[in-house]
Motif scaffolding. Structure first.
Motif, PDB file in Angstrom:
ATOM      1  N   ASP A 137      36.747  63.476  39.115  1.00 13.73           N
ATOM      2  CA  ASP A 137      37.373  63.698  38.124  1.00 13.73           C
ATOM      3  C   ASP A 137      36.694  64.928  38.593  1.00 13.73           C
ATOM      4  N   PRO A 138      37.859  65.851  40.017  1.00 13.91           N
ATOM      5  CA  PRO A 138      38.217  67.192  40.132  1.00 13.91           C
ATOM      6  C   PRO A 138      38.836  67.996  39.403  1.00 13.91           C
ATOM      7  N   ASN A 139      39.864  67.510  38.090  1.00  9.58           N
ATOM      8  CA  ASN A 139      40.759  68.439  38.212  1.00  9.58           C
ATOM      9  C   ASN A 139      41.500  69.644  38.687  1.00  9.58           C
ATOM     10  N   PRO A 140      41.857  69.578  39.813  1.00 14.35           N
ATOM     11  CA  PRO A 140      42.627  70.475  39.990  1.00 14.35           C
ATOM     12  C   PRO A 140      43.623  70.934  39.199  1.00 14.35           C
ATOM     13  N   VAL A 141      43.364  72.679  39.476  1.00 18.18           N
ATOM     14  CA  VAL A 141      44.487  73.271  39.426  1.00 18.18           C
ATOM     15  C   VAL A 141      45.163  74.483  40.033  1.00 18.18           C
ATOM     16  N   TRP A 142      46.505  74.553  40.191  1.00 20.26           N
ATOM     17  CA  TRP A 142      46.993  74.636  41.621  1.00 20.26           C
ATOM     18  C   TRP A 142      47.184  75.940  41.427  1.00 20.26           C
ATOM     19  N   MET A 143      47.217  77.333  41.321  1.00 15.91           N
ATOM     20  CA  MET A 143      47.885  78.391  40.841  1.00 15.91           C
ATOM     21  C   MET A 143      49.015  78.698  41.766  1.00 15.91           C
ATOM     22  N   ALA A 144      50.622  78.613  41.614  1.00 20.83           N
ATOM     23  CA  ALA A 144      51.476  79.136  41.831  1.00 20.83           C
ATOM     24  C   ALA A 144      51.774  80.671  42.360  1.00 20.83           C
ATOM     25  N   GLY A 145      52.425  81.296  43.645  1.00 22.37           N
ATOM     26  CA  GLY A 145      53.205  82.467  43.647  1.00 22.37           C
ATOM     27  C   GLY A 145      51.549  83.345  43.961  1.00 22.37           C
ATOM     28  N   ARG A 146      51.955  84.304  45.034  1.00 19.70           N
ATOM     29  CA  ARG A 146      50.874  85.403  45.843  1.00 19.70           C
ATOM     30  C   ARG A 146      51.065  86.767  45.972  1.00 19.70           C
ATOM     31  N   ALA A 147      51.036  87.992  45.782  1.00 20.04           N
ATOM     32  CA  ALA A 147      51.304  88.561  45.992  1.00 20.04           C
ATOM     33  C   ALA A 147      51.419  88.758  47.186  1.00 20.04           C
ATOM     34  N   LYS A 148      50.940  90.154  48.184  1.00 22.27           N
ATOM     35  CA  LYS A 148      51.802  90.101  49.411  1.00 22.27           C
ATOM     36  C   LYS A 148      49.766  90.251  50.391  1.00 22.27           C
ATOM     37  N   ASP A 149      49.166  91.458  49.590  1.00 17.91           N
ATOM     38  CA  ASP A 149      48.125  91.440  49.641  1.00 17.91           C
ATOM     39  C   ASP A 149      46.760  91.450  49.438  1.00 17.91           C
ATOM     40  N   THR A 150      47.557  89.909  49.130  1.00 11.12           N
ATOM     41  CA  THR A 150      45.966  89.268  48.359  1.00 11.12           C
ATOM     42  C   THR A 150      45.551  87.988  48.790  1.00 11.12           C
TER      43      THR A 150
END
Length: 176
Positions: A137-150
């Motif tokens: 039951d890992p319930n993954p949450v994928w957060m899209a997008g990424r700033a260049k230097d993060t």
């Protein structure tokens, strides 16, 4: 001549908690940060989290186990999972004695053969075991997008459950 320097920045942080103060660890917090180049993108994660799993009451079991995997059709900046580490045993555990047959690393880090580092081979060998753990039951949450230097961040909370473990019934016979 010009030399290129490859810099990989990896930050790993783990912490275990005993929330109910009963002397037993209840959960593991895990965080991994991977610094990427601006042109790099992450669309999937295959992470083997190696865990030392130990039982001390009735059966004494010491083994190395693993967990975590997720994919997404879009690039992201963070993966968060929250689930339970469960014991999966296809045979009854011994009711006495120390069982160390799986107290070896899931990944043979001393091997010279590339096949020993192939994820499909590692997972196949792991599931051939009669005793293993599964991250359920890992319930993954994928957060899209990424700033260049993060960095790309993987965070997980793994709860250790109280489980029912089956042992063989040992009967004594008296001959008269």
């Amino acid at each position: 001549s010009s030399k290129k320097q490859l810099k990989i920045l990896l930050v790993l942080w783990t912490r275990e908690d005993n929330e109910n103060q009963d002397g037993k660890t209840d959960q593991l917090y895990f965080r991994l940060e991977l610094l990427l180049q601006p042109s790099e993108h992450v669309v999937g994660v295959q992470l083997i989290l190696l865990i030392s799993y130990q039982l001390y009451r009735m059966s004494m079991l010491v083994m190395q186990s693993m967990a975590l995997q997720c994919f997404s059709p879009v690039s992201g900046f963070q993966l968060y999972m929250n689930g339970h580490l469960k014991l999966n045993h296809r045979q009854l555990l011994n009711h006495c004695g120390l069982d160390t047959r799986y107290n070896v690393s899931v990944v043979n880090g001393t091997s010279l053969f590339s096949s020993d580092y192939d994820l499909t081979n590692i997972i196949a060998a792991y599931w051939d075991r009669y005793v293993a753990t599964v991250f359920s039951d890992p319930n993954p949450v994928w957060m899209a997008g990424r700033a260049k230097d993060t960095p790309f961040i993987i965070k997980a909370t793994i709860h250790y459950l109280v489980e029912v473990i089956l042992y063989p019934l040992k009967t004594a016979y008296t001959v008269t």
